[in-house]
Design a protein around this motif. Structure first.
Motif, PDB file in Angstrom:
ATOM      1  N   HIS A  52       0.832  -1.198   0.000  1.00  0.00           N
ATOM      2  CA  HIS A  52       0.000   0.000   0.000  1.00  0.00           C
ATOM      3  C   HIS A  52       0.872   1.256   0.000  1.00  0.00           C
ATOM      4  N   TYR A  53       0.337   2.275  -0.597  1.00  0.00           N
ATOM      5  CA  TYR A  53       0.992   3.582  -0.612  1.00  0.00           C
ATOM      6  C   TYR A  53       1.211   4.083   0.814  1.00  0.00           C
ATOM      7  N   TYR A  54       0.227   3.815   1.713  1.00  0.00           N
ATOM      8  CA  TYR A  54       0.331   4.339   3.076  1.00  0.00           C
ATOM      9  C   TYR A  54       1.441   3.679   3.893  1.00  0.00           C
ATOM     10  N   GLU A  63       5.487   2.969  -7.668  1.00  0.00           N
ATOM     11  CA  GLU A  63       6.228   2.029  -8.518  1.00  0.00           C
ATOM     12  C   GLU A  63       6.475   0.727  -7.767  1.00  0.00           C
ATOM     13  N   ALA A  64       6.794   0.838  -6.481  1.00  0.00           N
ATOM     14  CA  ALA A  64       7.002  -0.362  -5.657  1.00  0.00           C
ATOM     15  C   ALA A  64       5.675  -1.077  -5.393  1.00  0.00           C
ATOM     16  N   VAL A  65       4.618  -0.313  -5.123  1.00  0.00           N
ATOM     17  CA  VAL A  65       3.300  -0.887  -4.851  1.00  0.00           C
ATOM     18  C   VAL A  65       2.825  -1.749  -6.019  1.00  0.00           C
ATOM     19  N   GLN A 117      -2.622  10.933  -7.058  1.00  0.00           N
ATOM     20  CA  GLN A 117      -1.415  10.185  -7.418  1.00  0.00           C
ATOM     21  C   GLN A 117      -1.735   9.205  -8.540  1.00  0.00           C
ATOM     22  N   ASP A 118      -0.721   8.834  -9.305  1.00  0.00           N
ATOM     23  CA  ASP A 118      -0.895   7.868 -10.387  1.00  0.00           C
ATOM     24  C   ASP A 118       0.411   7.097 -10.550  1.00  0.00           C
ATOM     25  N   VAL A 175      -6.763   0.497  -6.911  1.00  0.00           N
ATOM     26  CA  VAL A 175      -6.733   1.374  -8.080  1.00  0.00           C
ATOM     27  C   VAL A 175      -5.348   1.457  -8.719  1.00  0.00           C
ATOM     28  N   PRO A 176      -4.257   1.652  -7.971  1.00  0.00           N
ATOM     29  CA  PRO A 176      -2.952   1.695  -8.649  1.00  0.00           C
ATOM     30  C   PRO A 176      -2.616   0.395  -9.359  1.00  0.00           C
TER      31      PRO A 176
END
Length: 272
Positions: free
Chosen positions: A82-84, A90-92, A137-138, A213-214
């Motif tokens: 997760h982003y959090y 890129e890693a996610v 973010q994208d 979503v990512p």
């Protein structure tokens, strides 16, 4: 996105597999039990795979599991990133790139989500028909590598319509009250405020969560067809007068275990 890093991870995984996976599974909080159903499993801890991050969330086993499920060669992420957690996007999404390099053509993404639409109830399964990226973010921001996908990918059918029809047919045969709706991605890790939930209701959100979503954006960039399913684990802030907790998420996903397993397995059986 470094193609060499993707290939290095894919090569490491391929050496350990006896099959070539065609369907990828990303299993969210409390939903990793689906990977336990995989036959002749090969399990690979994330920390051993070159370039892979490590999952830090309770309820995530933190490993890849590959084998066959309902006769379909699969590779499953038992726990996601997760982003959090502090990882860049890129890693996610790196595991999605690696799945593509392994030969995966279709991606089934699951998550535990908060119900924004009052018509939803904890324990409902919701077919994701579309999403709203509410983060600003994208994962595709930055230089584009044309070998991985086009600069401006079309997202008008982020969730494959044919796969949605398969899911509806399976639910009907199961007499499963499969809900449908729009999933909203927020970064987390804090849950939304009641005011934020009221805003999401007004813009067309039905469920909200901190993932999915990512991964779908990158999967579509890579040309993979996606199916998304949310387990509504709790009602979002302000809908019920009660505090939110991750323990509730895990508790609810455990209650829907049997219907969730049967539903996804029967969908997979028709994806071969």
């Amino acid at each position: 996105m470094n193609i060499q890093n993707i290939q290095e991870a894919a090569s490491y995984i391929t050496e350990k597999l006896s099959i070539s996976p065609k369907v990828g599974l990303i299993l969210g909080s409390g939903l990793g039990m689906l990977a336990d159903e995989i036959e002749n499993p090969v399990k690979i801890k994330y920390e051993t795979i070159p370039g892979f991050p490590v999952s830090t969330v309770e309820g995530h086993a933190g490993q890849l599991v590959s084998g066959t499920l309902m006769g379909v060669p699969v590779v499953a992420m038992q726990g996601r990133f997760h982003y959090y957690e502090g990882y860049g996007l890129e890693a996610v999404t790196f595991p999605v790139r690696v799945m593509k390099a392994l030969g995966v053509e279709k991606l089934v993404v699951t998550n535990a989500a908060g119900g924004v639409n009052p018509a939803l109830n904890p324990g409902d399964l919701m077919l994701i028909t579309d999403h709203i990226n509410n983060t600003g973010q994208d994962p595709l921001i930055g230089p584009n590598e044309s070998k991985l996908g086009v600069r401006f990918p079309d997202m008008s059918t982020a969730y494959d319509r044919a796969l949605q029809e398969v899911a509806r047919d399976v639910a009907k045969e199961m007499n499963l009250d499969l809900k449908e709706g729009v999933y909203v991605w927020n970064t987390g890790p804090s849950y939304e405020t009641p005011a934020e939930i009221r805003m999401l209701q007004k813009v067309g959100g039905d469920a909200v969560g901190m993932s999915t979503v990512p991964e779908v954006i990158v999967a579509r960039h890579a040309g993979m067809n996606c199916l998304g399913v949310s387990c509504i684990s709790n009602m979002a802030a302000g809908i019920l007068d009660q505090p939110l907790s991750h323990d509730e998420v895990i508790e609810t996903t455990e209650k829907v275990r049997d219907s969730f397993l049967r539903f996804v397995k029967d969908v997979l059986a028709r994806m071969s």
